[in-house]
Design a protein around this motif. Sequence first.
Motif, PDB file in Angstrom:
ATOM      1  N   ALA A   1     -16.764 175.673  20.913  1.00 58.74           N
ATOM      2  CA  ALA A   1     -17.604 175.041  21.933  1.00 58.74           C
ATOM      3  C   ALA A   1     -17.092 173.639  22.258  1.00 58.74           C
ATOM      4  O   ALA A   1     -17.084 173.210  23.408  1.00 58.74           O
ATOM      5  CB  ALA A   1     -19.054 174.982  21.465  1.00 58.74           C
TER       6      ALA A   1
ATOM      7  N   PHE B   1     -13.965 172.662  21.979  1.00 59.63           N
ATOM      8  CA  PHE B   1     -12.718 172.884  22.708  1.00 59.63           C
ATOM      9  C   PHE B   1     -13.038 173.156  24.184  1.00 59.63           C
ATOM     10  O   PHE B   1     -12.425 172.584  25.088  1.00 59.63           O
ATOM     11  CB  PHE B   1     -11.994 174.082  22.066  1.00 59.63           C
ATOM     12  N   ALA B   2     -14.034 174.007  24.421  1.00 63.56           N
ATOM     13  CA  ALA B   2     -14.336 174.419  25.788  1.00 63.56           C
ATOM     14  C   ALA B   2     -15.103 173.354  26.563  1.00 63.56           C
ATOM     15  O   ALA B   2     -14.803 173.086  27.716  1.00 63.56           O
ATOM     16  CB  ALA B   2     -15.135 175.716  25.762  1.00 63.56           C
TER      17      ALA B   2
ATOM     18  N   PRO C   1     -12.880 169.165  25.872  1.00 58.81           N
ATOM     19  CA  PRO C   1     -11.486 169.312  25.419  1.00 58.81           C
ATOM     20  C   PRO C   1     -10.910 168.006  24.872  1.00 58.81           C
ATOM     21  O   PRO C   1     -10.168 168.019  23.887  1.00 58.81           O
ATOM     22  CB  PRO C   1     -10.740 169.733  26.680  1.00 58.81           C
ATOM     23  N   GLU C   2     -11.276 166.878  25.501  1.00 55.54           N
ATOM     24  CA  GLU C   2     -10.708 165.599  25.053  1.00 55.54           C
ATOM     25  C   GLU C   2     -11.220 165.239  23.654  1.00 55.54           C
ATOM     26  O   GLU C   2     -10.478 164.708  22.827  1.00 55.54           O
ATOM     27  CB  GLU C   2     -11.094 164.484  26.032  1.00 55.54           C
TER      28      GLU C   2
ATOM     29  N   TYR D   1     -12.297 167.435  21.335  1.00 54.98           N
ATOM     30  CA  TYR D   1     -11.646 168.381  20.421  1.00 54.98           C
ATOM     31  C   TYR D   1     -10.215 167.924  20.121  1.00 54.98           C
ATOM     32  O   TYR D   1      -9.794 167.885  18.957  1.00 54.98           O
ATOM     33  CB  TYR D   1     -11.664 169.774  21.060  1.00 54.98           C
ATOM     34  N   ALA D   2      -9.471 167.556  21.170  1.00 52.71           N
ATOM     35  CA  ALA D   2      -8.061 167.198  20.996  1.00 52.71           C
ATOM     36  C   ALA D   2      -7.925 165.919  20.176  1.00 52.71           C
ATOM     37  O   ALA D   2      -7.118 165.836  19.245  1.00 52.71           O
ATOM     38  CB  ALA D   2      -7.394 167.043  22.360  1.00 52.71           C
ATOM     39  N   THR D   3      -8.723 164.895  20.510  1.00 50.61           N
ATOM     40  CA  THR D   3      -8.617 163.610  19.806  1.00 50.61           C
ATOM     41  C   THR D   3      -9.046 163.758  18.345  1.00 50.61           C
ATOM     42  O   THR D   3      -8.371 163.288  17.431  1.00 50.61           O
ATOM     43  CB  THR D   3      -9.501 162.550  20.500  1.00 50.61           C
TER      44      THR D   3
ATOM     45  N   PHE E   1      -6.494 158.176  24.762  1.00 51.74           N
ATOM     46  CA  PHE E   1      -7.441 158.909  23.920  1.00 51.74           C
ATOM     47  C   PHE E   1      -6.796 159.449  22.644  1.00 51.74           C
ATOM     48  O   PHE E   1      -7.280 160.419  22.059  1.00 51.74           O
ATOM     49  CB  PHE E   1      -8.116 160.069  24.674  1.00 51.74           C
TER      50      PHE E   1
ATOM     51  N   SER F   1     -15.785 165.666  28.943  1.00 50.64           N
ATOM     52  CA  SER F   1     -16.274 167.032  29.160  1.00 50.64           C
ATOM     53  C   SER F   1     -15.372 167.812  30.101  1.00 50.64           C
ATOM     54  O   SER F   1     -14.554 167.260  30.823  1.00 50.64           O
ATOM     55  CB  SER F   1     -17.692 166.992  29.724  1.00 50.64           C
ATOM     56  N   SER F   2     -15.554 169.108  30.100  1.00 49.64           N
ATOM     57  CA  SER F   2     -14.770 169.952  30.988  1.00 49.64           C
ATOM     58  C   SER F   2     -15.504 170.083  32.323  1.00 49.64           C
ATOM     59  O   SER F   2     -16.525 169.440  32.548  1.00 49.64           O
ATOM     60  CB  SER F   2     -14.526 171.317  30.331  1.00 49.64           C
ATOM     61  N   SER F   3     -14.989 170.947  33.189  1.00 50.02           N
ATOM     62  CA  SER F   3     -15.500 170.983  34.562  1.00 50.02           C
ATOM     63  C   SER F   3     -16.869 171.651  34.639  1.00 50.02           C
ATOM     64  O   SER F   3     -17.272 172.400  33.753  1.00 50.02           O
ATOM     65  CB  SER F   3     -14.515 171.730  35.451  1.00 50.02           C
TER      66      SER F   3
ATOM     67  N   TYR G   1     -17.915 174.057  36.465  1.00 51.84           N
ATOM     68  CA  TYR G   1     -17.899 175.519  36.518  1.00 51.84           C
ATOM     69  C   TYR G   1     -17.804 176.119  35.108  1.00 51.84           C
ATOM     70  O   TYR G   1     -18.553 177.031  34.752  1.00 51.84           O
ATOM     71  CB  TYR G   1     -16.729 175.996  37.386  1.00 51.84           C
ATOM     72  N   THR G   2     -16.876 175.571  34.295  1.00 49.55           N
ATOM     73  CA  THR G   2     -16.741 176.062  32.925  1.00 49.55           C
ATOM     74  C   THR G   2     -18.055 175.893  32.167  1.00 49.55           C
ATOM     75  O   THR G   2     -18.510 176.811  31.482  1.00 49.55           O
ATOM     76  CB  THR G   2     -15.618 175.285  32.189  1.00 49.55           C
TER      77      THR G   2
ATOM     78  N   MET H   1     -20.272 178.880  30.503  1.00 48.83           N
ATOM     79  CA  MET H   1     -20.541 178.815  29.056  1.00 48.83           C
ATOM     80  C   MET H   1     -22.039 178.759  28.785  1.00 48.83           C
ATOM     81  O   MET H   1     -22.518 179.305  27.792  1.00 48.83           O
ATOM     82  CB  MET H   1     -19.887 177.573  28.479  1.00 48.83           C
TER      83      MET H   1
END
Lengths: 347, 470
Positions: A66, A68-69, A72-73, A75-77, A147, A290-292, A294-295, A299
Amino acid sequence: MDLATFWFILIGVLFVGYFVLEGFDFGVGMLLPVLGRDDRERRVVINTIGPVWDGNEVWLITAGGAMFAAFPEWYATLFSGFYLPLLLILVALIVRAVGFDYRGKRADAAWKRNWDIAIIFGSYTPALLWGVAFANIVRGVPIDANFDYTGGFFNLLNPYALLGGITMVALCLTHGAVFLALKTEGDIRVRANRIGGRAGLIAAVLAVTFLAWTVSAHGGNAASVAISAVAALALAGALLANRAGREGWAFVGTAITIGLAVVTLFTVLFPNVMPSSTDPANTLTIANASSSAYTLKIMTWVALVFTPIVLLYQGWTYWVFRKRIGVHHIPDDGAVSSPAGSAVGGA
Amino acid sequence: MDALDVARWQFGVTTVYHFLFVPMTIGMSLLVAIMQTIWYRTRDEKWLRLTKFFGKLFLINFAMGIVTGIVQEFQFGMNWSDYSRFVGDVFGSLLAIEALVAFFLESTFLGLWIFGWERLPKPIHLATIWAASIGTILSMYFILAANSWMQNPVGFHINPDTGRAELNSIGALLTNKVTLATFPHTFFGALMVAGGMVVAVALWHLYRGRDDQKPAFRTAVTFGGWVTILATAGTLISGDFQGKIMTEVQPMKMAAAEGLYETTSSAPFSLLTIGSLDGSREVFAITVPDLLSWLGKGDIHAEIEGIDNLQEQYTAQYGAGVNYAPIIPVTYWSFRMMIFFGLAAGALALLTLWMTRKGRTPASRLLLMAALTLPILPLIANSFGWIFTEMGRQPWLVFGEMLTRDGVSRSVSMAEVITSFTTFTLLYAALAVVEVKLLLKYAKGGLPEIHPEPDSDEKDDENRPLAFAY
């Protein structure tokens, strides 16, 4: 409320689910050498969580997915920044899971002892390191303008974060002891109850200190003060219930404590997801991580449909295996060690 | 060697290792569910014993599949954080949906199945293994959709402000033609592994096992044999379909699979080529005329694009200074190994069925030794299939959108990646030894005894030992 904020809350809920459920799994693993004085007792201890620990662990996978989706930033950091602690957590989770499944599959004592060590290591390590990790997230870590985490490993080992780690261990230990008292009978139940009482006192001191430090130094507001106060009260209630031998209520109490402790951290964090100690401009927030839309919308639909279903069938699992177990439920060792005789198990 | 190389090695090692357990989990959960269903319908005790016996082998394997899977999910963020930032909206959402829809199902119901043997009514207990099996298959679908998106990105646009890939059609993502082609191929590949496992173990018992267990194992040989053969056929058909889609969306991968440099009409399929080490020159080759054109486009005269021509085309399209071809010898040989080991497994299963027909037990020790490799051959084929499909995508991480070198974590040091790579490799190697020893021990152990069922009055007897074996 926008969807990104909704997902921040949902990720908080997933981590609450993870720590409440895996919290007692960890506690049970930590207590394996203490409460399991011989092989038969150790199997009672492990079998209290046997049917459920695997499903409980999926809360982490889902929380990670969740994150990651939806962010993403973040999750990655987080995952690249806390590299070595996460590596250790993964190793711990691997050897613990394999230990549960493999320890009973051979009769010899050395084999079982080695897997017991794996289970104990695999229970302390994640509890400690998740505590350290979450405390660091709340406290803020060095993050640059891309980031990227720039702090290295030792930056994570500050007093506040270490206190967070130890608090998590103490809470899981208490939670696990109370769970064992609830799920076993006979001598183990009595001893689990006693250990739960003692560990609970230590956990109470640590948790109150940690939560007070959190809300006073890291951006607490009225809500986080209230929530952490309820968490502390729930722990006190759990200890009283435990003393009175009301294990069900004690377990509800420790579950609320762990859940609300996690909620407190998320409340203090809001609206950030990972503050930068280098420069506030580099802070990851709900908005910029956060992601876009639509995603998030897709979700949200998936989560709204499937979360209740998951809760239903996981709840049903606990209902199916609601009975207490004791040493007389454990088949003779020969039945487990020799495949021909392991018969009834099928597993 | 730099951090990028080590991160790539780590991904390769952990993924191939993970995928040694996944096909067994997918295939075995289904076969065990079928066995238990046959028992439920016929009440033939033989099938109950087979269910429990193969169920145990399945569970020894399942534990490893789960834990190595957690590493996969974390690894994207740990080692490939720039990739994660770029594709979270698309790729991350598939992982999240997989966890919520499939992984919970699989893990929860497997716990119920393991511990529920005498706790649950029979039809409900049967339903738990089906739920777990459906969970594994759904799980495979979402993961393949995520991977297929890297091969053939669809249903997204690049946000010019953030530079990130953003999903704009979940429908397109879930019906990516690469996913639709890869799903049956991977599914049948998994069934080949599980079928091969059943045949090998059962055949061993026909030779060496206890006489009273031979009838049950003879049934298992036939059952596993048919599964393997049908799965081989399914793998071949779906593989052919997949090859045509690959030629369409990733022509470079097909060209690299063949070491085809020049665009050619009526292209031959190379059975074996000895080339120079860098793969740039052919020394010796055995070829089948026109076959590649047929495999790639379903027409023996069709034109198949060559590596050199594609390199020119991609340079014009994506910019100069990048070698857009993967490592040719790796793709060439992994493609062939996949096909060779897969076909060998199918042929061996066919041979086993023929030699054990009508209750015969062939005296041939050679057949026994050969058949014992039956679970291993399709496993090797599966691994080479993945090596081919992932190496064939290089230098792209997301085809046409992101180069592999651009996806790695910038903040992770060489020392950290080496630490994790070494840790996982050593840990996985040690666990592999343990797992194989346990599998062999339990495979040799033979069928479990079945105790008579307790009367209904005794069902609630609290003092009866529980039926489990943790």
